[in-house]
Design a protein around this motif. Sequence first.
Motif, PDB file in Angstrom:
ATOM      1  N   GLU A 275       1.845   6.842  -6.649  1.00 13.11           N
ATOM      2  CA  GLU A 275       0.793   7.710  -7.191  1.00 13.11           C
ATOM      3  C   GLU A 275       1.073   9.176  -6.854  1.00 13.11           C
ATOM      4  N   TYR A 276       1.515   9.416  -5.628  1.00 12.85           N
ATOM      5  CA  TYR A 276       1.810  10.780  -5.182  1.00 12.85           C
ATOM      6  C   TYR A 276       2.943  11.380  -6.008  1.00 12.85           C
TER       7      TYR A 276
ATOM      8  N   ARG B  38       2.419   1.678  -3.466  1.00 14.62           N
ATOM      9  CA  ARG B  38       1.416   2.096  -4.456  1.00 14.62           C
ATOM     10  C   ARG B  38       1.053   3.564  -4.276  1.00 14.62           C
ATOM     11  N   LYS B  39       0.784   3.961  -3.030  1.00  6.98           N
ATOM     12  CA  LYS B  39       0.337   5.335  -2.777  1.00  6.98           C
ATOM     13  C   LYS B  39       1.467   6.353  -2.928  1.00  6.98           C
TER      14      LYS B  39
ATOM     15  N   ASP C 289       0.833  -1.200   0.000  1.00  6.09           N
ATOM     16  CA  ASP C 289       0.000   0.000   0.000  1.00  6.09           C
ATOM     17  C   ASP C 289       0.871   1.254   0.000  1.00  6.09           C
TER      18      ASP C 289
END
Length: 363
Positions: free
Chosen positions: A52-53, A48-49, A45
């Motif tokens: 994306e950021y 992934r985050k 997680d």
Amino acid sequence: MIKELGLKKVINASGKMTILGGSTVDKEITSVMEEALSIYVEMDDLQRKSGEYIANILKCEAAYITSSASAGIALTVASLIAKDNLSAIENIFKYSRKNPNKVIIQKGHSVNYGAPIQTMINLGGGEVVEVGYSNECKKEHIETIIDEDTVALLYVKSHHAVQKNMVSLEEMSKIAKRYELPLIIDAAAEEDLRLYPKLGDVVVYSGTKAIEGPTSGLVVGKEKYIKNIRLQNKGIGRAFKIGRENVLAITKALDIYLTKKKNSKIEIKDLEEFLEKVKKIKGITGKISKDSSGREIYRVELDFGIGRCEKIKEKLKDGEIAIYTRDYLCNLGKLEIDPRPLKDGDLDIIYNRIEEIIKEIGE
């Protein structure tokens, strides 16, 4: 622990070099690392985050944090060979021997930056195909070697690479599109983080160079390629895993890098004053020089003469305070002083040590 281990003080006048730990980091970044080490997170997680950021602030499709730029190269090559095939991911070296695995690189870009770039390609199961010559490469050299076993073209944007008579990055990008091949750009130390994803499909940066973050790497580019790089955690990516503290810290470092103006403690006028002072020592000449790969970086280039440069370089390192200079031109009798990592007072210490060494070894 510095004193307990008996480590020498180091003045880094060579630049942001892996052998000296990369870069020093901002206190905002170390506080993020401290916070991260006191909690648990779901690593998938987090990756992934954070990806994306980062993709959002760099305005590219996708991003993935690695343990280093070298790891980024190896993981990218492995992902282009294995794609999303789990069996291939888990057995990359066996699989790559029987499937397309060739990575084309200009001979003048087949560099050793502390380790050979060929080794990183091989670690991903890739077979290196050098094209052209060390002093010349044309697009025809590249195009005539492309075949059904080619998985990627690789371009090295670095002062380590030969700068003249090579196929330009723009031309390499056109060739990659023409032959529908992914272009990997090794831009480890480059400063413009938004430029290279426009020219390549996968771009690899170091987290410890221009970004001035912790030990880490960053891979950005097209989502269809980055998603397969993430899958490499089930294969060789396990050996290149990165801790939660460094994932969060490099994300914070990127924020700082993109939003805050960095003011160097050492300015051009300081370099000019230092140069004039050193040139008064008999037998030393010099000038202010710009980075050979075109970056807006200015250094002091000191000419000690071919016969004694190597000795001076080693004596600078062997003093009570180890002074590391940029020594790529030492075979020509020259050492460079890179101001970026220097602190107030460092130029005076370097001058005094040079003066001592010249007195010791003679003109």
